[in-house]
Write a protein that holds these residues in place. Structure first.
Motif, short mmCIF file in Angstrom:
data_model
loop_
_atom_site.label_atom_id
_atom_site.label_comp_id
_atom_site.label_asym_id
_atom_site.label_seq_id
_atom_site.Cartn_x
_atom_site.Cartn_y
_atom_site.Cartn_z
N LEU A 175 -16.26 -32.25 -9.97
CA LEU A 175 -16.12 -31.45 -8.73
C LEU A 175 -14.85 -31.47 -8.19
O LEU A 175 -14.30 -32.22 -7.50
N PRO A 176 -13.81 -30.29 -8.46
CA PRO A 176 -12.63 -30.25 -8.30
C PRO A 176 -12.16 -29.97 -6.73
O PRO A 176 -11.29 -30.26 -6.21
N ASN A 177 -13.29 -29.39 -6.11
CA ASN A 177 -12.98 -28.83 -4.62
C ASN A 177 -13.94 -29.90 -3.68
O ASN A 177 -14.94 -29.91 -3.80
N PHE A 178 -13.00 -30.69 -2.74
CA PHE A 178 -13.75 -31.41 -1.70
C PHE A 178 -14.82 -32.24 -1.97
O PHE A 178 -15.78 -32.07 -1.63
N GLN A 179 -14.52 -33.12 -3.09
CA GLN A 179 -15.53 -33.63 -3.90
C GLN A 179 -16.73 -34.39 -3.24
O GLN A 179 -16.39 -35.02 -1.99
N ASN A 180 -17.94 -34.25 -3.61
CA ASN A 180 -18.96 -35.27 -3.06
C ASN A 180 -19.10 -36.27 -3.93
O ASN A 180 -19.46 -36.51 -5.22
N ASP A 208 -18.32 -28.16 -11.38
CA ASP A 208 -19.35 -27.92 -10.17
C ASP A 208 -18.56 -27.51 -8.87
O ASP A 208 -17.78 -28.30 -8.53
N ASP A 209 -18.76 -26.50 -8.37
CA ASP A 209 -18.04 -26.16 -7.13
C ASP A 209 -18.89 -25.64 -5.97
O ASP A 209 -18.76 -24.63 -5.56
N PRO A 210 -19.98 -26.39 -5.48
CA PRO A 210 -20.56 -26.02 -4.12
C PRO A 210 -19.62 -25.82 -3.12
O PRO A 210 -20.09 -24.97 -2.07
N TYR A 211 -18.59 -26.57 -2.90
CA TYR A 211 -17.83 -26.55 -1.66
C TYR A 211 -16.36 -25.87 -1.48
O TYR A 211 -15.93 -25.75 -0.73
N GLY A 212 -16.14 -24.99 -2.79
CA GLY A 212 -14.94 -24.76 -2.96
C GLY A 212 -14.48 -23.63 -1.80
O GLY A 212 -13.32 -23.42 -1.49
N ALA A 213 -15.42 -22.70 -1.57
CA ALA A 213 -15.28 -21.68 -0.27
C ALA A 213 -14.88 -22.44 0.88
O ALA A 213 -14.38 -21.84 1.93
N LEU A 214 -15.23 -23.71 1.25
CA LEU A 214 -15.18 -24.39 2.47
C LEU A 214 -13.83 -24.99 2.83
O LEU A 214 -13.83 -26.10 3.23
N PRO A 220 -8.54 -20.73 -1.32
CA PRO A 220 -9.13 -21.82 -2.13
C PRO A 220 -8.26 -21.83 -3.31
O PRO A 220 -7.43 -20.81 -3.87
N LEU A 221 -8.16 -22.99 -3.79
CA LEU A 221 -7.39 -23.30 -5.23
C LEU A 221 -8.13 -22.60 -6.23
O LEU A 221 -9.18 -22.32 -6.30
N PRO A 222 -7.19 -22.08 -7.36
CA PRO A 222 -7.87 -21.37 -8.61
C PRO A 222 -8.87 -22.32 -9.14
O PRO A 222 -8.83 -23.49 -9.43
N LYS A 223 -9.80 -21.45 -9.59
CA LYS A 223 -11.18 -21.99 -10.29
C LYS A 223 -10.58 -22.51 -11.94
O LYS A 223 -9.84 -21.56 -12.43
N MET A 224 -11.14 -23.28 -12.40
CA MET A 224 -10.75 -23.99 -13.84
C MET A 224 -11.28 -22.94 -14.81
O MET A 224 -10.83 -22.58 -15.84
N VAL A 225 -12.58 -22.31 -14.46
CA VAL A 225 -13.19 -21.33 -15.30
C VAL A 225 -12.15 -20.02 -15.33
O VAL A 225 -12.38 -19.53 -16.71
N THR A 226 -11.61 -19.88 -14.56
CA THR A 226 -10.54 -18.58 -14.66
C THR A 226 -9.43 -19.12 -15.42
O THR A 226 -8.73 -17.98 -16.02
N MET A 227 -9.28 -20.08 -15.85
CA MET A 227 -8.21 -20.55 -16.73
C MET A 227 -8.36 -20.43 -18.22
O MET A 227 -7.80 -20.45 -18.95
N ASN A 228 -9.80 -20.82 -18.35
CA ASN A 228 -10.34 -20.90 -19.63
C ASN A 228 -11.84 -20.67 -19.68
O ASN A 228 -12.68 -21.34 -19.99
N GLY A 326 -11.18 -29.92 3.52
CA GLY A 326 -12.33 -28.90 3.38
C GLY A 326 -13.69 -29.76 2.96
O GLY A 326 -13.49 -30.97 3.08
N GLY A 327 -14.70 -28.87 2.95
CA GLY A 327 -15.81 -29.63 2.48
C GLY A 327 -16.46 -30.34 3.65
O GLY A 327 -16.45 -29.85 5.02
N MET A 328 -17.33 -31.43 3.25
CA MET A 328 -18.33 -32.06 4.28
C MET A 328 -18.41 -33.42 4.34
O MET A 328 -18.98 -34.07 5.18
N PHE A 329 -17.48 -34.25 3.59
CA PHE A 329 -17.61 -35.66 3.51
C PHE A 329 -16.05 -36.28 3.69
O PHE A 329 -15.01 -35.61 3.35
N ILE A 330 -16.26 -37.42 4.16
CA ILE A 330 -15.11 -38.35 4.31
C ILE A 330 -15.48 -39.84 3.59
O ILE A 330 -16.83 -40.27 3.71
#
Length: 397
Positions: A175-180, A208-214, A220-228, A326-330
């Protein structure tokens, strides 16, 4: 004819069923529904962000104009216009995603289950972050893999460790973005290194990117799927940007894998609800998310700031925590001698709740950690709850 005093059935569960366990978070939430409890436990989006009127209007439009289609069985891979919208939204930075690479699923949790079903055998080596998303560990564990923990630091997982342990593994889950649960974000440099490493190893990478927009600021940082696009499996969800109640997510992957996932889905539930897919498409097709998501970011940024400020004020020296962007957690790390599971019992007695960190570890759990979620608690209650929790921790120092 009713039998008199029938012998109670002795259920013999399968070996797979015997190893199933309840989610630690779900069990805690049973306690925290009481109104007097200030709960930092649930990973639930704020109901304040739910576009109720927009959804109601979309349901009315779909049922009025296409009701017979919406209420019928649908294709297993999903509603075609929505799949095309998703493919187009991911076709950035030179990447080209086509609708045939998109499979709609009944919440991203189903996506995790289907991916494990088609990629993981009993005993397969499955690489996960340390710590990792509890729901993924729960979904994967049904298939009896060998979990291998990837080393991490405050900036996320270490691609060089993946390179040293990834040979022969079945997949890497990240989970690359604001990981849970930690709230940390993988840098652009590490994303590129991770994609390259997995490609060289022939290792499927689940992004897994449920929080990337937040994100709270910037883009938002580039998604890895766009890299490959040929080597990365992308998982997205409408739960955090619209509403979790519709249970709508999607998997984006190379076509051969999508076709196998589609077969697994047919065996599971035939297809995701046609009605909700059509409603979501009606909501998003004209750019609604571009105006809606910034309101979510602002709300969550304010609540995150409130919690970080309270932590600075009320938590004693010797306790550390992440500062998410970003995201929802500390994520909080206590001194080694404090067990967060025991602390939880004391906290609930003081009407405040959190999630102990141990269940988020696939191996060697660290019992002196805990997760705080701030998005469903107003700032004044955040301050009050953190003060109570800080007092309990200080008493153990």
């Amino acid at each position: 004819m009713k039998m008199e005093n029938p012998t109670p059935m002795q259920w013999k569960f399968s070996e797979r069923a015997q190893q199933l366990q309840s989610s630690a978070i779900r069990e805690i939430l049973k306690v925290t529904v009481r109104p007097e409890v200030i709960s930092f436990a649930g990973g639930l989006p704020s109901p304040e962000t739910f576009p109720v009127e927009k959804m109601r209007a979309a349901f009315d439009t779909v049922l009025s104009n296409q009701g017979k289609v919406a209420l019928q069985y649908g294709p297993s891979d999903g509603y075609a216009p929505l799949r095309e919208w998703i493919a187009n939204s991911l076709s950035v930075n030179g990447a080209k995603i086509v609708p045939e690479q998109v499979l709609m699923v009944s919440g991203s949790q189903q996506g995790l289950d289907l991916l494990a079903k088609v990629l993981v055998d009993e005993g397969s080596r499955l690489l996960v972050e340390t710590p990792s998303y509890l729901g993924a560990l729960q979904a994967f564990s049904v298939y009896r893999p060998q979990f291998v923990s990837v080393a991490t630091d405050e900036h996320g997982l270490l691609p060089e460790h993946v390179a040293s342990i990834g040979q022969g593994a079945s997949l890497l889950y990240a989970l690359p973005n604001f990981q849970n649960p930690t709230g940390r974000t993988l840098s652009v440099e590490r994303r590129a290194a991770l994609v390259d490493t997995c490609a060289r190893l022939g290792l499927p990478l689940i992004e897994d990117d449920p929080y990337g927009a937040l994100c709270y600021r910037g883009e938002p940082l580039p998604k890895m799927v766009t890299m490959n696009p040929d080597g990365v499996i992308y998982m997205g969800s409408f739960s955090k940007v619209l509403t979790p109640g519709i249970r709508l997510g999607y998997v984006v992957a190379p076509v051969p894998l999508i076709r196998k996932l589609e077969q697994a889905k047919q065996a599971a539930d035939l297809h995701t609800a046609q009605l909700t897919q059509m409603v979501v498409y009606e909501v998003v097709k004209d750019g609604f998310l571009a105006e809606h998501i910034p309101t979510i970011r602002k709300l969550y940024a304010d609540q995150c700031h409130a919690m970080l400020t309270a932590l600075d004020e009320f938590f004693p020296s010797g306790v550390t925590w992440t500062r998410p962007e970003g995201g929802m957690f500390i994520w909080v790390t206590l001194p080694k001698h404090i067990d967060s599971m025991k602390l939880l019992d004391e906290a609930i007695a003081e009407h405040v709740a959190f999630v102990p960190g141990g269940p988020f570890y696939a191996n060697a759990p660290e019992s002196n950690t805990l997760r705080l979620s701030f998005v469903t608690v107003p700032p004044e209650k955040i301050r009050e709850g953190v003060a109570r929790l800080g007092k309990l921790i200080a008493a153990k120092m």
